[in-house]
Each structure stands twice: as structure tokens, then as C-alpha cells.
Design an enzyme around this catalytic site. Structure first.
Site, mmCIF file in Angstrom:
data_model
loop_
_atom_site.group_PDB
_atom_site.id
_atom_site.type_symbol
_atom_site.label_atom_id
_atom_site.label_comp_id
_atom_site.label_asym_id
_atom_site.label_seq_id
_atom_site.Cartn_x
_atom_site.Cartn_y
_atom_site.Cartn_z
ATOM 1 N N ASP A 125 0.858 -1.182 0.000
ATOM 2 C CA ASP A 125 0.000 0.000 0.000
ATOM 3 C C ASP A 125 0.892 1.229 0.000
ATOM 4 O O ASP A 125 1.759 1.376 0.874
ATOM 5 C CB ASP A 125 -0.903 0.017 1.230
ATOM 6 C CG ASP A 125 -2.010 -1.027 1.155
ATOM 7 O OD1 ASP A 125 -2.093 -1.720 0.119
ATOM 8 O OD2 ASP A 125 -2.777 -1.139 2.121
ATOM 9 N N ASP A 176 -14.789 -3.586 -1.630
ATOM 10 C CA ASP A 176 -14.432 -3.357 -0.233
ATOM 11 C C ASP A 176 -15.719 -3.136 0.548
ATOM 12 O O ASP A 176 -16.470 -2.198 0.253
ATOM 13 C CB ASP A 176 -13.526 -2.138 -0.102
ATOM 14 C CG ASP A 176 -12.296 -2.234 -0.992
ATOM 15 O OD1 ASP A 176 -11.761 -3.349 -1.114
ATOM 16 O OD2 ASP A 176 -11.881 -1.208 -1.559
#
Length: 255
Positions: free
Chosen positions: A8, A129
Site C-alpha cells: 500500500d 471493499d
């Protein structure tokens, strides 16, 4: 089932969030391209990248890091975060990225996703998500009323490579995956599914292997690798052998 390590990116650095909270991030010292190379040497067959800055703002600011990662490894790269146009996808493909992940645009511009999946068959991944079963967008900052299961059913007719499903409430916790959620997704699609969120141990990985025959293609792991809960080589050795007797029972799964 493949183990896919995650990077990330925020401000050019490797970070991990806790339950998707941008105010609860942890920085890691290794340069992103060095981390990618390290994981390739450990045996990774693919690397998952999320541009958190772009996911939040829609503006890509980590392209230099992305390009360095792609040039540093010889394995496929899949990337998500703020990918909302054909132009951006072409740009990422020009860098050498193998697949792109579309999340927010999957809800906000479904016709675009349908068109792109036809134009680039098997190179578009839909990232879903979810929190309490409902899809979040804009870097997890915006909660929708759309059910994750509804979105999966709708996009299963498209020419996409896979679904990545993340349970936000488990992401970054190291407390185990939401197997009930994963099971629900697998029951309604024939598209390969990649699970994300919550893996904290080898036992968590072994527990997920029971879903392989149902279409679970892989699992994304981040924090557990950064914090040395196990290594890619250790996990790969275990996942490549028949270890059915080692799989722990998850009582919630059978409820």
C-alpha cells in the site's frame, strides 16, 4: 490458492492501515521497490499494489514508485487505487502493469467498467471493499447502500479477471478473515475470487484452503508479512502440500 503480498503506497512509502482508517497508518522503512524485490526473491508469483493517495483523491501521486516496482521485478503486478478512466488504465499498462483493479468506478460508472472489461478481457479486476456487507468507495471513506453480493452478481457476466473482496472490519487487524463473507461471495459467482483482510497467521491461510474448490483463487496478505508473522516461503511450502488435517475448524463458517 495463491498468496499475494500487498504494497500500500502513501506519499511514496509502504504503509498499512488499520480497518481502512487513514488516521491509523503504520509506515515501513523499506523502499517499495525493495520490498517488492524482496518478496519476489521469497517466492511471490504476483504483487498487489494499492495507491492509497489516488484512492482517496482520484489523483495519482505515486507513479514514480509504481514504475520502479514494475522495473524491479519479473512477476505480474496488479494495481488499484483511483483508477477511474480509460486514460489512466492505458497509462498503467504502458508502465508494464499486468492487471488493474477498479473499485469506486465499479459503482459510479458501471458502463465504463463493462466497456473496459470487453476492451481488456481478463485484465480488469473488480475490487469490492465492504463493511457490514455494504460496499465502501473513495478509499473506504464513503459508505454506500449497495450490497457486496449484489455487485458481484451484476459484474459476474462481465469479462473480468477476478474479484478482490475485502472485509474492511478485519483489514489490518491480524485477527483472521471473515469466512462467512467470503463464502457468500463464492456461492454467487463463477469468477475467481481473491480474499483480502485479516490474515494474521499460517492457520488463517490453511483455514481458507477449504474454499479452493469453490473458486477461491488467492489471498492478499500485507501486515502479517511486514510484521514477520510468517514468510512467503513458509506459507508457500505449506500451501503447496496437502495439509487438510491442519485446517482449524471455524465454527462461524458452519453455523
Amino acid at each position: 490458492m495463491k498468496l499475494i503480498p500487498a504494497i500500500d503506497l502513501m506519499n511514496g512509502k509502504c504503509v498499512r492501515l488499520f480497518k481502512g482508517d487513514f488516521n491509523k497508518k503504520k509506515d515501513f522503512s523499506r523502499e517499495p521497490y525493495e520490498q517488492a524485490k524482496y518478496w519476489e526473491n521469497e517466492g511471490a508469483k504476483c504483487i498487489h499494489i494499492v495507491d492509497l493517495d489516488a484512492a482517496k483523491t482520484g489523483i495519482p501521486t505515486n507513479d514514480q514508485s509504481i514504475q520502479k516496482i514494475v522495473k524491479s521485478v519479473n512477476i505480474p503486478i496488479q494495481i488499484g487505487g483511483g483508477i477511474r478512466s480509460l486514460e489512466r488504465i492505458k497509462q498503467l499498462f504502458s508502465y508494464g502493469v499486468d492487471k488493474v483493479i477498479m473499485g469506486t468506478s465499479a459503482i459510479e460508472n458501471k458502463e465504463l467498467v463493462k466497456s473496459l472489461s470487453t476492451k481488456f478481457p481478463s485484465r480488469i479486476i473488480i475490487g469490492i471493499d465492504a463493511k457490514e456487507g455494504k460496499v465502501s468507495t473513495r478509499g473506504w471513506l464513503k459508505q454506500s447502500d449497495v450490497l457486496a453480493t449484489e455487485l458481484v452478481q451484476e459484474f459476474s457476466s462481465f469479462k473480468i479477471a477476478s474479484f478482490i473482496v475485502t472485509d474492511i472490519n478485519t483489514d489490518g487487524t491480524l485477527e483472521g478473515t471473515n469466512e462467512v463473507f467470503i463464502k457468500k461471495i463464492l456461492e454467487i459467482t463463477d469468477i475467481p475470487v481473491i480474499a483480502s483482510g485479516g490474515v494474521g497467521s499460517i492457520s488463517d491461510l490453511l483455514s481458507l484452503t477449504k474454499f479452493e474448490d469453490s473458486g477461491l483463487y488467492g489471498v492478499i496478505v500485507g501486515k502479517a508479512l511486514y510484521e514477520n508473522k510468517f514468510t512467503i516461503s513458509e506459507a508457500s511450502n505449506i500451501l503447496s502440500t496437502e495439509r487438510i488435517n491442519d485446517i482449524p475448524i471455524n465454527k462461524d463458517y458452519y453455523a
